[in-house]
Design a protein around this motif. Structure first.
Motif, short mmCIF file in Angstrom:
data_model
loop_
_atom_site.label_atom_id
_atom_site.label_comp_id
_atom_site.label_asym_id
_atom_site.label_seq_id
_atom_site.Cartn_x
_atom_site.Cartn_y
_atom_site.Cartn_z
N ARG A 194 0.83 -1.20 0.00
CA ARG A 194 0.00 0.00 0.00
C ARG A 194 0.87 1.25 0.00
N GLY A 195 0.24 2.37 -0.37
CA GLY A 195 0.94 3.65 -0.37
C GLY A 195 1.63 3.93 -1.69
N GLU A 196 2.20 5.14 -1.78
CA GLU A 196 2.88 5.56 -3.00
C GLU A 196 4.16 4.75 -3.19
N LEU A 197 4.37 4.28 -4.41
CA LEU A 197 5.56 3.49 -4.70
C LEU A 197 6.72 4.41 -5.08
N PRO A 198 7.89 4.20 -4.48
CA PRO A 198 9.05 5.05 -4.81
C PRO A 198 9.44 4.90 -6.28
N ARG A 199 9.78 6.02 -6.90
CA ARG A 199 10.28 6.01 -8.28
C ARG A 199 11.62 6.73 -8.29
N PRO A 200 12.70 6.04 -7.99
CA PRO A 200 13.99 6.72 -7.79
C PRO A 200 14.57 7.38 -9.04
N PHE A 201 14.35 6.79 -10.22
CA PHE A 201 14.95 7.38 -11.42
C PHE A 201 14.17 6.93 -12.66
N TYR A 202 14.49 7.54 -13.79
CA TYR A 202 13.77 7.23 -15.02
C TYR A 202 14.71 7.30 -16.21
N SER A 203 14.25 6.77 -17.34
CA SER A 203 15.05 6.79 -18.57
C SER A 203 14.11 6.71 -19.76
N PRO A 204 14.27 7.59 -20.76
CA PRO A 204 13.41 7.50 -21.94
C PRO A 204 13.87 6.39 -22.88
N LEU A 205 12.94 5.90 -23.69
CA LEU A 205 13.30 4.98 -24.77
C LEU A 205 13.98 5.76 -25.89
N VAL A 206 15.01 5.17 -26.47
CA VAL A 206 15.67 5.74 -27.63
C VAL A 206 15.85 4.62 -28.66
N VAL A 207 16.27 5.00 -29.85
CA VAL A 207 16.60 4.04 -30.89
C VAL A 207 18.08 4.17 -31.19
N LEU A 259 19.04 7.97 -31.76
CA LEU A 259 17.88 8.69 -32.27
C LEU A 259 16.82 8.75 -31.17
N TYR A 260 16.41 9.95 -30.81
CA TYR A 260 15.34 10.13 -29.84
C TYR A 260 14.02 10.20 -30.62
N PRO A 261 13.11 9.24 -30.42
CA PRO A 261 11.80 9.36 -31.08
C PRO A 261 11.14 10.68 -30.68
N ASP A 262 10.54 11.38 -31.65
CA ASP A 262 9.90 12.66 -31.31
C ASP A 262 8.69 12.47 -30.41
N THR A 263 8.15 11.25 -30.39
CA THR A 263 7.16 10.84 -29.39
C THR A 263 7.68 9.56 -28.75
N THR A 264 7.98 9.62 -27.48
CA THR A 264 8.57 8.47 -26.80
C THR A 264 7.86 8.23 -25.48
N VAL A 265 8.33 7.27 -24.74
CA VAL A 265 7.78 6.96 -23.42
C VAL A 265 8.94 6.93 -22.44
N THR A 266 8.73 7.53 -21.31
CA THR A 266 9.73 7.50 -20.25
C THR A 266 9.48 6.31 -19.35
N SER A 267 10.53 5.57 -19.09
CA SER A 267 10.45 4.40 -18.23
C SER A 267 10.73 4.83 -16.79
N ASP A 268 9.68 4.88 -15.98
CA ASP A 268 9.82 5.24 -14.57
C ASP A 268 10.15 3.99 -13.77
N HIS A 269 11.41 3.81 -13.42
CA HIS A 269 11.81 2.65 -12.64
C HIS A 269 11.17 2.77 -11.25
N THR A 270 10.30 1.84 -10.94
CA THR A 270 9.42 1.95 -9.77
C THR A 270 9.65 0.79 -8.82
N ALA A 271 9.87 1.12 -7.56
CA ALA A 271 10.17 0.11 -6.55
C ALA A 271 8.90 -0.40 -5.88
N VAL A 272 8.86 -1.71 -5.65
CA VAL A 272 7.77 -2.34 -4.90
C VAL A 272 8.39 -2.98 -3.66
N PRO A 273 8.39 -2.26 -2.53
CA PRO A 273 8.99 -2.81 -1.30
C PRO A 273 8.10 -3.91 -0.73
N LEU A 274 8.68 -5.06 -0.51
CA LEU A 274 7.93 -6.20 0.03
C LEU A 274 8.21 -6.42 1.52
#
Length: 360
Positions: free
Chosen positions: A104-117, A270-285
């Motif tokens: 339960r609660g907000e999941l930590p998202r320590p860092f992120y990275s966009p998709l590239v080609v 190559l950075y896609p002009d429309t991309t998705v950012t990958s939010d690395h998200t932690a699930v503490p157990l």
């Protein structure tokens, strides 16, 4: 190639092979006893957790992390009893894991990275000549996603693009290689970005929109044949010169390669002009998992090391700086596509893999 402290164990679990990465004490580490935290992580983070400097920084805070890698979506099929932390590569599979294990609660998202080609230089040059990409630096450019998807709809070949004739190695259908979207986060997020563009710049949400975009997604996947279950293997194949000249990876993987001292002569990002950012998200157990997730989000030394591996720390947009011509410090002008809900993204992946259309 890039720094690898150790891949020491491979275990067969539900959903595929999971490789264990030692992120415990390295040679010369004189720290006192630490608490061991078992974690399952996306493969793109294996080298980060195996880095001796990361090991030392965690040990200084009292923790040893024993990490095993898995495709982010494949984590849902694993039995995580006895694990302390799951760290998939985006929020959607993390939310599924949190629901499954009652976190339960907000999941930590320590860092992120966009998709590239990543592209070989000859391929990038031909894409630019054909109007599918723009090169704004010797080793960097932008991929026009709408024009690329048009080319995919038409089954366009390399030979049909201007300038391809002088590169006999560029043959066959033009396509981006990606990972299996049913098991790997990067492959699923590639479909999310493509479906967003194909749906007129709107996130796919309804059955009608799934039906409308699924045929194109099926083309994007079927042309690839067999797909890898993790982005690390796909990227390694590309760097070694094997496989397709265009590959979807995380920006962080390129940054880690460059940080290791490699400067491939024929690599273009190559950075896609429309991309998705990958939010690395932690699930503490467990409490130990929560402590490590908090350290990844707040500890200054660990955040410095995250940047070394190309991860962009949350809440610190200026922390990521590239000293090379391959990567962009700022993501200005790159549109961030919204990601469908987990059930919709699962259905898009199923349809892209040719598994019928009876569910949404």
């Amino acid at each position: 190639m890039r720094r690898i402290a150790g891949i020491v164990l491979a275990v067969l679990l539900i959903g595929g092979v999971v490789a264990a990465v030692v992120a415990g004490r390295g040679e010369g580490d004189t720290s006192t006893a630490t608490k061991t935290v078992r974690a399952v992580i996306g493969s793109e983070k294996a080298e980060f957790f195996a880095d001796p400097d990361v090991v030392k920084a965690l040990a200084a805070k009292g923790y040893t992390v024993r990490a095993e890698t898995s495709g982010s979506w494949a984590m849902e099929g694993l039995d995580l009893a006895g694990y302390d932390l799951a760290l998939p590569s985006s929020r959607a599979p993390a939310l599924g894991l949190a629901a499954k294990y009652g976190v339960r609660g907000e999941l930590p998202r320590p860092f992120y990275s966009p998709l590239v080609v990543v592209a070989h230089e000859n391929a990038a040059e031909v894409l630019a000549a054909g109007g599918l990409a723009r090169l704004d630096a010797p080793r960097r450019g932008t991929l026009d996603m709408a024009r690329y998807l048009d080319a995919a709809r038409e089954d366009r070949t390399w030979q049909q693009l201007r300038g391809a004739a002088k590169y006999p190695e560029l043959t066959g259908t033009l396509y981006l290689s990606s990972t299996d979207p049913e098991t790997s986060n990067s492959g699923a997020l590639y479909l999310a970005a493509a479906s967003y563009v194909a749906n007129g710049g709107r996130v796919v949400a309804s059955r009608a929109e799934v039906d409308r975009t699924a045929p194109l997604l099926r083309k994007l996947v079927s042309v690839q044949g067999a797909q890898q279950s993790g982005s690390d293997a796909v990227f390694r194949d590309f760097v070694s010169g094997a496989g397709n000249p265009l590959v979807v990876v995380y920006e962080s993987q390129v940054a880690a390669l460059l940080a290791g001292g490699e400067r491939p002569d024929d690599l273009v990002v190559l950075y896609p002009d429309t991309t998705v950012t990958s939010d690395h998200t932690a699930v503490p157990l467990t409490a130990g998992g929560r402590a490590v997730a908090a350290l990844l989000s707040t500890d200054p030394r660990l955040r410095e090391l995250e940047v070394r591996y190309g991860f962009r720390p949350q809440g610190a947009p200026t922390a990521f700086a590239s000293a090379t011509a391959y990567l962009r410090t700022e993501l200005t002008g790159i549109h961030q596509a919204a990601v469908p809900t987990s059930p919709v993204l699962h259905e898009l992946a199923r349809r892209a893999r040719g598994q019928g259309g009876e569910r949404t």
